[in-house]
Design a protein around this motif. Structure first.
Motif, mmCIF file in Angstrom:
data_model
loop_
_atom_site.group_PDB
_atom_site.id
_atom_site.type_symbol
_atom_site.label_atom_id
_atom_site.label_comp_id
_atom_site.label_asym_id
_atom_site.label_seq_id
_atom_site.Cartn_x
_atom_site.Cartn_y
_atom_site.Cartn_z
ATOM 1 N N TYR A 161 -10.834 11.715 -5.823
ATOM 2 C CA TYR A 161 -12.166 11.137 -5.635
ATOM 3 C C TYR A 161 -12.110 9.640 -5.985
ATOM 4 C CZ TYR A 161 -14.073 15.857 -5.293
ATOM 5 O OH TYR A 161 -14.352 17.143 -4.915
ATOM 6 N N ILE A 162 -12.059 8.780 -4.997
ATOM 7 C CA ILE A 162 -11.991 7.323 -5.175
ATOM 8 C C ILE A 162 -13.145 6.694 -4.405
ATOM 9 C CG2 ILE A 162 -10.643 5.238 -4.797
ATOM 10 C CD1 ILE A 162 -8.143 6.976 -4.912
ATOM 11 N N THR A 163 -13.877 5.786 -5.058
ATOM 12 C CA THR A 163 -15.024 5.118 -4.426
ATOM 13 C C THR A 163 -14.922 3.614 -4.638
ATOM 14 O OG1 THR A 163 -16.444 7.036 -4.809
ATOM 15 C CG2 THR A 163 -17.539 4.925 -4.346
ATOM 16 N N TRP A 164 -15.029 2.893 -3.527
ATOM 17 C CA TRP A 164 -15.130 1.421 -3.571
ATOM 18 C C TRP A 164 -16.546 1.040 -3.150
ATOM 19 C CZ3 TRP A 164 -11.021 -1.757 -4.897
ATOM 20 C CH2 TRP A 164 -9.756 -1.153 -4.952
ATOM 21 N N GLN A 165 -17.121 0.114 -3.896
ATOM 22 C CA GLN A 165 -18.467 -0.335 -3.555
ATOM 23 C C GLN A 165 -18.540 -1.851 -3.748
ATOM 24 O OE1 GLN A 165 -21.678 1.789 -5.420
ATOM 25 N NE2 GLN A 165 -23.147 0.106 -5.118
ATOM 26 N N GLY A 166 -19.072 -2.569 -2.768
ATOM 27 C CA GLY A 166 -19.215 -4.018 -2.844
ATOM 28 C C GLY A 166 -20.487 -4.473 -2.172
ATOM 29 N N GLY A 167 -20.953 -5.651 -2.565
ATOM 30 C CA GLY A 167 -22.182 -6.169 -1.976
ATOM 31 C C GLY A 167 -22.314 -7.668 -2.163
ATOM 32 N N VAL A 168 -23.214 -8.263 -1.409
ATOM 33 C CA VAL A 168 -23.537 -9.678 -1.521
ATOM 34 C C VAL A 168 -25.052 -9.825 -1.389
ATOM 35 C CG1 VAL A 168 -23.153 -10.042 0.963
ATOM 36 C CG2 VAL A 168 -23.128 -11.996 -0.603
ATOM 37 N N SER A 169 -25.633 -10.641 -2.251
ATOM 38 C CA SER A 169 -27.084 -10.834 -2.236
ATOM 39 C C SER A 169 -27.404 -12.307 -2.472
ATOM 40 C CB SER A 169 -27.771 -9.967 -3.298
ATOM 41 O OG SER A 169 -27.307 -10.329 -4.598
ATOM 42 N N VAL A 170 -28.565 -12.727 -2.002
ATOM 43 C CA VAL A 170 -28.997 -14.125 -2.160
ATOM 44 C C VAL A 170 -30.416 -14.139 -2.704
ATOM 45 C CG1 VAL A 170 -27.496 -15.085 -0.367
ATOM 46 C CG2 VAL A 170 -29.731 -14.169 0.253
ATOM 47 N N PRO A 171 -30.737 -15.129 -3.575
ATOM 48 C CA PRO A 171 -32.112 -15.233 -4.077
ATOM 49 C C PRO A 171 -33.020 -15.900 -3.051
ATOM 50 C CG PRO A 171 -30.761 -16.944 -5.052
ATOM 51 C CD PRO A 171 -29.836 -16.098 -4.222
ATOM 52 N N LEU A 172 -34.255 -15.466 -3.000
ATOM 53 C CA LEU A 172 -35.238 -15.990 -2.050
ATOM 54 C C LEU A 172 -36.223 -16.914 -2.761
ATOM 55 C CD1 LEU A 172 -36.081 -12.725 -0.066
ATOM 56 C CD2 LEU A 172 -34.392 -14.490 0.500
ATOM 57 N N TRP A 173 -36.710 -17.899 -1.983
ATOM 58 C CA TRP A 173 -37.758 -18.766 -2.524
ATOM 59 C C TRP A 173 -39.058 -17.971 -2.647
ATOM 60 C CZ3 TRP A 173 -36.313 -23.143 -4.537
ATOM 61 C CH2 TRP A 173 -35.284 -23.901 -3.993
ATOM 62 N N ALA A 193 -21.872 -2.174 0.742
ATOM 63 C CA ALA A 193 -20.981 -1.279 1.490
ATOM 64 C C ALA A 193 -20.260 -0.379 0.496
ATOM 65 C CB ALA A 193 -19.976 -2.081 2.312
ATOM 66 N N ILE A 194 -20.162 0.922 0.828
ATOM 67 C CA ILE A 194 -19.502 1.912 -0.022
ATOM 68 C C ILE A 194 -18.413 2.605 0.797
ATOM 69 C CG2 ILE A 194 -19.797 3.995 -1.413
ATOM 70 C CD1 ILE A 194 -22.675 3.248 -1.840
ATOM 71 N N ASP A 195 -17.257 2.652 0.248
ATOM 72 C CA ASP A 195 -16.134 3.352 0.869
ATOM 73 C C ASP A 195 -15.711 4.486 -0.076
ATOM 74 O OD1 ASP A 195 -13.882 3.460 2.973
ATOM 75 O OD2 ASP A 195 -12.781 3.353 1.070
ATOM 76 N N GLN A 196 -15.821 5.745 0.419
ATOM 77 C CA GLN A 196 -15.512 6.900 -0.413
ATOM 78 C C GLN A 196 -14.326 7.661 0.183
ATOM 79 O OE1 GLN A 196 -19.080 9.070 -1.981
ATOM 80 N NE2 GLN A 196 -20.145 7.928 -0.353
ATOM 81 N N ALA A 197 -13.366 7.869 -0.655
ATOM 82 C CA ALA A 197 -12.207 8.681 -0.249
ATOM 83 C C ALA A 197 -12.225 9.951 -1.090
ATOM 84 C CB ALA A 197 -10.914 7.920 -0.446
ATOM 85 N N GLN A 198 -13.003 10.940 -0.649
ATOM 86 C CA GLN A 198 -13.187 12.171 -1.397
ATOM 87 C C GLN A 198 -12.628 13.362 -0.596
ATOM 88 O OE1 GLN A 198 -17.251 12.631 -2.577
ATOM 89 N NE2 GLN A 198 -17.445 10.533 -3.375
ATOM 90 N N TYR A 199 -12.048 14.300 -1.296
ATOM 91 C CA TYR A 199 -11.424 15.471 -0.653
ATOM 92 C C TYR A 199 -12.490 16.310 0.048
ATOM 93 C CZ TYR A 199 -8.990 19.921 -0.106
ATOM 94 O OH TYR A 199 -8.446 21.080 0.399
ATOM 95 N N GLY A 200 -12.334 16.480 1.339
ATOM 96 C CA GLY A 200 -13.233 17.317 2.100
ATOM 97 C C GLY A 200 -14.554 16.684 2.449
ATOM 98 N N ASP A 224 -17.058 8.681 5.172
ATOM 99 C CA ASP A 224 -16.052 7.813 4.560
ATOM 100 C C ASP A 224 -16.652 6.491 4.102
ATOM 101 O OD1 ASP A 224 -13.351 5.760 5.546
ATOM 102 O OD2 ASP A 224 -13.397 7.039 3.771
ATOM 103 N N THR A 225 -17.420 5.826 4.947
ATOM 104 C CA THR A 225 -17.967 4.496 4.649
ATOM 105 C C THR A 225 -19.462 4.472 4.943
ATOM 106 O OG1 THR A 225 -15.876 3.452 5.239
ATOM 107 C CG2 THR A 225 -17.804 2.034 5.138
#
Length: 427
Positions: free
Chosen positions: A101-113, A289-296, A300-301
């Motif tokens: 069970y391996i999970t990668w998660q990443g993101g990018v955000s910007v502040p708004l006026w 974005a989430i990338d999951q490598a889980q058995y069964g 996936d993404t």
């Protein structure tokens, strides 16, 4: 109508071979450049320009203006700040399990006026830039005043030396006559001692004048960055006609100090509007974005959006609002004080010109009378009609009257230039 020249009272007077009379002509010459070939005479405008180019505060204020312009340009951005990157990694092997069970998660955000916040930020920066620009004019005015004061001190020091040399020469002439009289028995040692004491005082005065020349010239050169003495005697009554000292309201509104204080009020008002627009921390939006490598696992993404909205809180907003109100209150007070200071200064410089004119006229009369009296007393002493001590005292009084005349002349020219500086109408 030309300005009064300090040698006009000598016109038509004859001092015979008196060295001190000749010194009066030299000391009271209308242009300082004629006093000594050792000094380089430059115009007041050239001196102010040189001092301004040599002023370190100018560079600081220019940097402040450029920084404010850069902040205004940065405030035109679409977002209230830079993007924020986030990344997460999960692995079941860390906990001792090996199911994959391996999970990668990443993101990018910007502040708004917030509504109106970007425009308010840009307005504050523009107002700060205008304030820094006007402060350049304020500093230039201060530099001009320092140039006039330093030039007056340097010119007065040189004239003091000339008067001291003339007085010393006259006393040496008297000393020679006394020495001859003592040798032939026509005069006692008391007269010789009196002359010796006066000579010692005159030499001390000369050395003091030369020390003052050195220090004043050094201070002036440090201020200007170049060698030369501004010829402030260019200022005369014709300069007064070209100034607008009688229109006090125009002078007050156009004074750089008042304009700088008013721009600071505008900047403070913009800061208050910015504080009101910043009623809460800036919200953020982004992509995850989430990338999951889980058995069964049948997926996936995954890709999605995220929103972060910090809620308003008085702990963070009250200090910002309070600081903006405090800045506005201080700026308003400074504008009122600046207007009062300009009004008081205009009244002072106008009164200074009137007083300096009267003092100069009186000093001319006094110097003329004291010079004639000194020559007359010396002549009377040579004929044996007056004691030596009276001739020495008259010569000392004449020297003091010449110094008073020189001070009055420098003060008169300086007062006229100060009006031109205060009104921003330097001819």
């Amino acid at each position: 109508m030309s300005g009064p020249t300090s040698n006009s009272f000598l016109k038509g007077r004859r001092y015979g071979g008196s060295v001190l009379g000749l010194a009066a002509l030299l000391i009271c010459a209308p242009a300082y450049g004629q006093t000594s070939s050792r000094d380089i005479s430059i115009s007041v405008h050239e001196a102010i320009t040189d001092a301004w180019n040599n002023d370190p505060v100018r560079t600081e204020l220019q940097t402040n203006q450029q920084s404010a312009d850069a902040r205004a340009k940065a405030a035109q951005s679409w977002f209230a700040g830079g993007p924020t990157l986030s990344a997460d990694y999960y692995d079941d092997r860390i906990g001792g399990s090996h199911l994959g069970y391996i999970t990668w998660q990443g993101g990018v955000s910007v502040p708004l006026w917030l509504p109106g916040q970007g425009t308010a930020t840009e307005n504050v920066a523009h107002a700060d830039a205008r304030t820094a620009l006007i402060r350049l004019d304020v500093e230039r005015m201060a530099v001009a005043v320092r140039v006039v004061d330093a030039a007056g001190a340097a010119i007065l020091a040189r004239k003091r030396e000339t008067a001291a040399l003339a007085t010393l020469s006259a006393l040496e002439r008297i000393s020679s006559a006394v020495s001859r009289a003592v040798r032939v028995g026509e005069s006692g040692s008391v007269d010789s001692q009196a002359v010796t004491a006066q000579l010692a005082d005159a030499r001390s005065e000369l050395e003091g004048a030369r020390e003052e020349i050195f220090t004043s010239r050094a201070a002036l050169q440090t201020l200007l960055g170049v060698d030369g003495i501004p010829d402030i005697t260019q200022a005369d009554r014709r300069w007064l006609v070209l100034t607008r000292a009688n229109n006090l309201r125009w002078v007050e509104d156009d004074d750089p100090r008042v304009r700088a204080a008013h721009e600071e009020v505008i900047a403070a008002q913009a800061q208050v509007r910015l504080a009101r627009a910043s009623f809460m921390p800036n919200p953020e939006v982004g992509v995850d974005a989430i990338d999951q490598a889980q058995y069964g696992s049948p997926w996936d993404t995954q890709v999605g959006f995220n929103v972060r909205v910090p809620l308003p809180n008085a702990v963070t907003t009250t200090p910002v609002t309070s600081a903006a109100r405090d800045r506005l209150a201080a700026a308003s007070r400074q504008e009122i004080q600046a207007r009062r200071a300009v009004q008081n200064e205009m009244a002072q410089v106008r009164a200074r010109v009137e007083a300096a004119t009267t003092t100069l006229d009186d000093a001319r009369v006094s110097a003329s009378a004291m010079l004639r009296r000194a020559d007359a007393m010396e002549h009377s002493w040579r004929l044996g009609e007056s004691p030596l001590i009276e001739a020495l005292r008259a010569r000392t009084d004449a020297y003091r009257s010449l110094l008073a005349l020189n001070r009055a002349e420098i003060a008169w020219h300086g007062a006229i230039i100060r009006i031109g500086i205060a009104t921003g109408t330097m001819p």
